[in-house]
Write an enzyme that holds these catalytic residues in place. Structure first.
Site, PDB file in Angstrom:
ATOM      1  N   HIS A 124      -3.253   4.314  -2.640  1.00 11.37           N
ATOM      2  CA  HIS A 124      -4.301   3.475  -2.041  1.00 11.37           C
ATOM      3  C   HIS A 124      -5.045   4.238  -0.944  1.00 11.37           C
ATOM      4  O   HIS A 124      -6.268   4.110  -0.796  1.00 11.37           O
ATOM      5  CB  HIS A 124      -3.687   2.210  -1.424  1.00 11.37           C
ATOM      6  CG  HIS A 124      -3.119   1.256  -2.422  1.00 11.37           C
ATOM      7  ND1 HIS A 124      -1.770   1.006  -2.534  1.00 11.37           N
ATOM      8  CD2 HIS A 124      -3.716   0.465  -3.357  1.00 11.37           C
ATOM      9  CE1 HIS A 124      -1.562   0.108  -3.489  1.00 11.37           C
ATOM     10  NE2 HIS A 124      -2.719  -0.228  -4.006  1.00 11.37           N
ATOM     11  N   SER A 178       2.194   3.391  -7.972  1.00 10.98           N
ATOM     12  CA  SER A 178       1.911   1.990  -8.234  1.00 10.98           C
ATOM     13  C   SER A 178       2.800   1.148  -7.327  1.00 10.98           C
ATOM     14  O   SER A 178       3.963   1.514  -7.071  1.00 10.98           O
ATOM     15  CB  SER A 178       2.223   1.654  -9.695  1.00 10.98           C
ATOM     16  OG  SER A 178       2.285   0.254  -9.874  1.00 10.98           O
ATOM     17  N   SER A 179       2.270   0.018  -6.890  1.00 12.21           N
ATOM     18  CA  SER A 179       3.080  -0.881  -6.064  1.00 12.21           C
ATOM     19  C   SER A 179       4.282  -1.394  -6.850  1.00 12.21           C
ATOM     20  O   SER A 179       5.302  -1.763  -6.267  1.00 12.21           O
ATOM     21  CB  SER A 179       2.232  -2.062  -5.599  1.00 12.21           C
ATOM     22  OG  SER A 179       1.099  -1.575  -4.933  1.00 12.21           O
ATOM     23  N   VAL A 184      -3.270   9.113  -8.615  1.00  7.65           N
ATOM     24  CA  VAL A 184      -2.410   9.916  -7.741  1.00  7.65           C
ATOM     25  C   VAL A 184      -0.985   9.787  -8.273  1.00  7.65           C
ATOM     26  O   VAL A 184      -0.523   8.683  -8.596  1.00  7.65           O
ATOM     27  CB  VAL A 184      -2.499   9.416  -6.283  1.00  7.65           C
ATOM     28  CG1 VAL A 184      -1.618  10.263  -5.362  1.00  7.65           C
ATOM     29  CG2 VAL A 184      -3.953   9.449  -5.805  1.00  7.65           C
ATOM     30  N   GLN A 208      -9.491  -1.870 -16.377  1.00  4.27           N
ATOM     31  CA  GLN A 208     -10.048  -2.651 -15.265  1.00  4.27           C
ATOM     32  C   GLN A 208     -11.316  -1.986 -14.736  1.00  4.27           C
ATOM     33  O   GLN A 208     -12.324  -2.651 -14.488  1.00  4.27           O
ATOM     34  CB  GLN A 208      -8.997  -2.757 -14.157  1.00  4.27           C
ATOM     35  CG  GLN A 208      -9.526  -3.284 -12.837  1.00  4.27           C
ATOM     36  CD  GLN A 208      -8.414  -3.505 -11.831  1.00  4.27           C
ATOM     37  OE1 GLN A 208      -7.694  -4.487 -11.933  1.00  4.27           O
ATOM     38  NE2 GLN A 208      -8.271  -2.624 -10.861  1.00  4.27           N
ATOM     39  N   LEU A 217       0.824  -1.209   0.000  1.00  4.09           N
ATOM     40  CA  LEU A 217       0.000   0.000   0.000  1.00  4.09           C
ATOM     41  C   LEU A 217       0.863   1.266   0.000  1.00  4.09           C
ATOM     42  O   LEU A 217       1.914   1.320   0.620  1.00  4.09           O
ATOM     43  CB  LEU A 217      -0.915  -0.016   1.229  1.00  4.09           C
ATOM     44  CG  LEU A 217      -1.861  -1.225   1.303  1.00  4.09           C
ATOM     45  CD1 LEU A 217      -2.682  -1.180   2.590  1.00  4.09           C
ATOM     46  CD2 LEU A 217      -2.786  -1.296   0.090  1.00  4.09           C
TER      47      LEU A 217
HETATM   48  O1  PAF Z   1      -6.108  -3.192  -9.098  1.00  9.73           O
HETATM   49  C1  PAF Z   1      -5.735  -4.131  -8.361  1.00  9.73           C
HETATM   50  O2  PAF Z   1      -4.954  -3.938  -7.447  1.00  9.73           O
HETATM   51  C2  PAF Z   1      -6.265  -5.526  -8.615  1.00  9.73           C
HETATM   52  O3  PAF Z   1      -6.438  -5.761  -9.963  1.00  9.73           O
HETATM   53  C3  PAF Z   1      -7.563  -5.833  -7.847  1.00  9.73           C
HETATM   54  C4  PAF Z   1      -8.699  -4.933  -8.299  1.00  9.73           C
HETATM   55  C5  PAF Z   1      -7.334  -5.636  -6.352  1.00  9.73           C
HETATM   56  C6  PAF Z   1      -7.987  -7.280  -8.090  1.00  9.73           C
HETATM   57  O4  PAF Z   1      -7.003  -8.175  -7.669  1.00  9.73           O
END
Ligand code: PAF
Length: 295
Positions: A52, A200-201, A191, A168, A48
């Site tokens: 997030h 991004s992670s 962000v 997505q 995170l």
């Molecule tokens: O965007 C993400 O982090 C992933 O695709 C999700 C929506 C948590 C599904 O695993």
């Protein structure tokens, strides 16, 4: 924060519920629902960061209690190395959630999410075949399947997703309509770091030189937007301008830059205010994606 019900399997502090299986999360959610509270879910794969937490803040604007799910979903990885390398700092993640007054964390292990014999999937339609779906076969089937399972377990009124994962978001909105899920889907603007890189992670897998070089990703999208603002409408010209920015960066490996309609995700030849520029760029084994509206 509302007082938590006593349905969870564990807790990290006096108020944040830590749920390890779907029944615990459902019990937590139901207890809030019967008390008349709106429940929000922020699905994540952990690692995170402040992007997030912006989703959590947005969720709180739409609901009384917020659950965060943390699950690195094997179904949506089409490269085993990418799945293995994905960061999993669960202790840090729980601390971040606790510090951010998240009400519940759902962190199941893979065998709980996908018990032995698991074989039922949610199949996205044609929205899942293009862009990321074309590059990563099966990816969106994995996403829709896990998100449907998360929705069933959390029974949220509202769920918040980042617009960085633009395709997505479109696919999940479609799934919620098509499967009568009755959940409000909120898209949160991306962000960005000070140099424009989308949070991004995956960014934490970049070394220092790659991290500096990664600024070429937002810069290429800025070049597209700037040319559009100057009156350029031909998609091939806009794409060439953006692509050139990435190709000047030695550590970057261009994958794609496309201009698509925001609703259908189909490529356009002439850009307009509904057009989104979407890109993917590699830095060694790390693949970064980003997108912007051209107008
Ligand atoms: O965007 C993400 O982090 C992933 O695709 C999700 C929506 C948590 C599904 O695993």
């Amino acid at each position: 924060m509302a007082a938590g019900p006593t349905t969870s399997t564990a807790s990290t502090d006096t108020s944040m519920e830590l749920c390890a299986d779907p029944a615990a999360l459902t019990a937590w959610s139901d207890a809030h629902r019967v008390s008349g509270r709106r429940v929000a879910l922020v699905p994540t794969m952990g690692a995170l960061h402040s992007g997030h937490m912006a989703l959590v803040d947005e969720a709180r604007r739409h609901a009384d209690v917020v659950a965060v799910s943390i699950f690195v979903n094997p179904l949506q990885f089409n490269q085993p190395d990418d799945f293995t390398a994905y960061p999993r700092p669960i202790d840090d993640d729980l601390a971040i959630c606790g510090a951010h007054a998240v009400d519940a964390v759902y962190a199941p292990v893979a065998a709980t999410m996908y018990p032995p014999g698991f074989q039922t999937h949610v199949e996205p339609g044609t929205l899942g075949d293009v862009l990321e779906g074309a590059q990563r076969p099966g990816h969106f089937r994995g996403v829709t399947t896990v998100v449907a399972k998360l929705f069933h377990a959390a029974r949220p009124h509202v769920a918040v997703f980042g617009q960085k994962d633009f395709q997505q978001l479109a696919i999940i909105r479609r799934m919620v309509i098509d499967l009568d899920m009755g959940i409000d889907i909120v898209g949160m603007p991306t962000v960005r770091e000070a140099d424009g890189l989308a949070m991004s992670s995956r960014n934490r897998r970049l070394d220092a030189a790659q991290r500096r070089a990664a600024a070429c990703v937002p810069a290429s999208l800025d070049a597209v937007r700037a040319a559009y603002a100057m009156g350029e409408r031909r998609a091939d010209r806009l794409i060439a301008l953006g692509r050139a920015v990435v190709e000047q960066e030695l550590l970057a490996r261009f994958e794609h830059l496309e201009l698509v309609d925001a609703d259908t995700l189909q490529p356009v030849t002439v850009a307009d205010e509904h057009t989104v520029a979407v890109t993917a760029v590699w830095f060694d084994e790390v693949r970064l994606i980003d997108n912007v509206r051209v107008a």
